[in-house]
Design a protein around this motif. Structure first.
Motif: not given
Length: 84
Positions: A1-15, A70-76
């Motif tokens: 399964m592929t990870d997606v990286v998004l930014n939540i309140n200035g912090h990157d998270i991998h899901v 759904p989370c998307a790569d680069g989402m803020r």
């Protein structure tokens, strides 16, 4: 399964791909998605978009339902954890 990286309140998270924004917020260590008119912390309640408690700002667009997005790569994402 592929990870997606998004930014939540200035912090990157991998899901994992397919995870909702609401779940990613919880995985980041906070349940707060928004603030009431009086400033009370709010969090997702129904998990299906009916209660509207999961609203967040996604990529500059306010009032997006995090439980239905759904989370998307680069989402803020900005939540009520960060007060203006």
């Amino acid at each position: 399964m592929t990870d997606v990286v998004l930014n939540i309140n200035g912090h990157d998270i991998h899901v994992a791909q397919g995870v909702s924004v609401a779940a990613a917020i919880a995985m980041a260590g906070s349940a707060i998605t928004r603030r009431s008119v009086r400033g009370a912390a709010r969090a997702p309640l129904c998990g299906m978009g009916v209660c509207q408690e999961c609203r967040v700002t996604i990529d500059g667009r306010m009032h997006q339902l995090s439980c239905q997005t759904p989370c998307a790569d680069g989402m803020r994402v900005t939540t009520g954890e960060v007060q203006p």
